[in-house]
Scaffold this active site. Structure first.
Site, short mmCIF file in Angstrom:
data_model
loop_
_atom_site.label_atom_id
_atom_site.label_comp_id
_atom_site.label_asym_id
_atom_site.label_seq_id
_atom_site.Cartn_x
_atom_site.Cartn_y
_atom_site.Cartn_z
CE LYS A 1 35.89 44.67 37.71
NZ LYS A 1 34.61 44.43 37.00
CB SER A 17 35.52 41.34 35.00
OG SER A 17 34.71 42.51 35.16
CB SER A 39 31.41 42.09 35.54
OG SER A 39 31.90 41.63 34.30
#
Length: 525
Positions: A110, A190, A214
């Protein structure tokens, strides 16, 4: 609002039109589709492939399906050194040195995690030139274990903590990440790009981060496994923060075993992260502790009744079917509710606002970022509003900027209440009162349509574990209308090994993961 909807509709229509021609061409056969870590290790050990060949294969697939074809937008950037790193690891293998199960395995991160030589953007154009001087601690551990960093994944900008109307998977640095099962559907967030990349076989495994949902939510709606560890098991050093009370990184994979192998590599104490002082040395060999389906026999499982009632009839039916499978394997399923359900929400929000303000500015200062305050970031966003804020604003930034320091009595009281209500008086009390081994619930509903105006309010069973700092795991359990569903497993602090054992047995019983048909996804646009 009407203007925003017109912008979003135009964007989605343009993206759909761009895929029409590609839909007529069949998706290229991918030799490593759905291959796990052990399979790839066997292939490299036998000489049937190499780490360099794996990297080239995934890079080609990213070009075909992420940059073209369905245009999933899972990646913000590729690692320019990936092939060189793979070549060095192949040379080690030829010399008789294999570091472990991750040796030569391509991993996606990420893009709020520091990894040289790439920028760390957190999805924001404001950080597009921020190049960290060193790797995050967890990335150091991955590289020591022999992993190849394939690239940086798209995410909800600022990990979904910029606006009350943010759109999961959208960032000014990476555009809109799309669910590989239906590109008009949300990948949640996310850790959107990491989930999409792993689900679509654009990486073997990945690393996401979670503050509240997330990892769990994007993993569930893209049909993969996601593990949020106990806060402190994995160092947060070198990660753009939201809130140190709840932030953690964790593995995202297509199988529980792969998640366990990655967790073992990244878990470990780090002097730079005080929360990790609660553990000693390296992580356990979680994969070695995975048993067969017999582990289910005799388990007492608490099904969180409210969270079954909150989801759609299709998701509720899938949950009921999953419980019947567990009962047939010898488990006792008890319907329960957390006595403090949701009582922590107001306090959690105050904690996030305070800790985001302090933690982000500390990260920016320590990284010599060109913009080092929340006020400077907000000014950048206003100055570049056409690119940064075409779909939603920065209300959360504004609220966070107005908070006091971490010595504020109101913040300290909110932090204590939130963790107590979610943890000792929530999860712990429920497990103890009913003599349960684990709590389960549908993680959320099937993926919703991407629309301007922000994500809808959706069912979510992961918040208690997130606020308490406890571990949580999602494993595919079925589908609703062709869209994946995940079952969440929740336990007390430091119960990762137990959750993984139970999740692995559940995975073996149901075998619910189905790879997305990306040609069909492109045609559906």
């Amino acid at each position: 609002m009407p203007a925003l909807r017109i912008v979003m509709a135009a964007m989605l229509a343009a993206l759909g039109a761009g895929c029409a021609a590609d839909a007529a061409r069949p998706e290229a056969e991918f030799a490593h589709a759905e291959a796990g870590i052990r399979q790839l290790q066997e292939a490299m050990a036998s000489g049937r492939t190499s780490s360099q060949e794996l990297v080239r294969a995934y890079q080609a697939r990213i070009e075909a399906l992420d940059r073209n074809g369905p245009r999933l937008n899972a990646y913000i950037a590729l690692n320019p050194d990936a092939l060189a790193e793979a070549a060095a690891l192949d040379a080690e293998r030829r010399a008789g040195r294999v570091r472990g199960p991750l040796h030569g395995i391509p991993v996606v991160l990420k893009d709020n995690i520091d990894a040289t030589p790439m920028a760390t953007t957190a999805g924001s154009l404001a950080l597009r030139d921020l190049r960290p001087r060193r790797d995050a601690f967890l990335v150091q551990r991955l590289r020591q274990a022999g992993a190849v960093i394939l690239g940086k994944a798209n995410l909800s900008e600022w990990a979904n903590f910029r606006s009350t109307r943010s759109i999961s998977g959208w960032s000014s640095a990476g555009g809109q990440a799309r669910n590989p099962y239906a590109p008009d559907r949300s990948p949640c967030g996310s850790s959107s790009g990491t989930a999409v990349a792993v689900a679509a076989n654009l990486a073997v495994v990945g690393i996401g981060t979670e503050t509240d949902g997330s990892i769990l939510c994007p993993a569930a709606v893209t049909g993969i496994v996601g593990l949020k560890p106990t806060v402190g098991l994995v160092s947060r050093d070198g990660i753009v923060p939201i809130a140190h009370s709840q932030d953690t990184a964790g593995p995202m994979a297509r199988t529980v075993e792969d998640a366990a192998l990655v967790l073992a590599a990244i878990a470990g104490a780090d002097p730079a992260d005080p929360a990790s002082a609660a553990i000693a040395g390296s992580g356990s060999d979680y994969a070695a502790q995975l048993d067969g389906t017999g582990v289910v026999r005799g388990l007492r499982i608490g099904l969180l009744r409210k969270h079954v009632e909150d989801v759609s009839p299709a998701a509720a039916a899938a949950t009921t079917a999953a419980m019947e499978v567990l009962r047939a394997a010898g488990a006792t399923v008890v319907e329960v509710d957390l006595p403090t359900e949701g009582q922590w929400k107001k306090d959690e929000f105050q904690v996030l606002l305070h800790e985001f303000h302090a933690g982000l500015e500390r990260y920016l200062r320590e990284h010599d970022a060109p913009l080092q305050t929340l006020e400077a970031l907000m000014a950048f966003n206003r100055e570049h509003a056409d690119a940064v804020m075409p779909l939603f604003g920065q209300e959360l930034f504004e609220q966070a900027a107005a908070t006091g320091g971490l010595d504020d009595p109101g913040y300290l009281a909110a932090r204590e209440r939130a963790r107590r209500l979610a943890g000792p008086e929530g999860i712990d009390a429920t497990l103890r009162a009913h003599q349960l081994d684990v709590l389960v619930a549908p993680v959320t509903d099937a993926a919703w349509k991407i629309e301007a105006g922000g994500d809808p309010d959706v069912a979510a069973s992961y918040s208690a574990a997130a606020v308490a700092g406890y571990p949580s795991l999602t494993v595919p359990m079925g589908e609703a209308g062709g869209l994946p569903l995940g079952l969440g497993f929740y336990g007390p602090a430091w119960s990762e090994a137990r959750l993984l054992r139970i999740g692995h047995a559940f995975e073996s019983l149901l075998r619910a993961r189905r790879a997305p048909k990306l040609q069909d996804a492109a045609a559906a646009r």
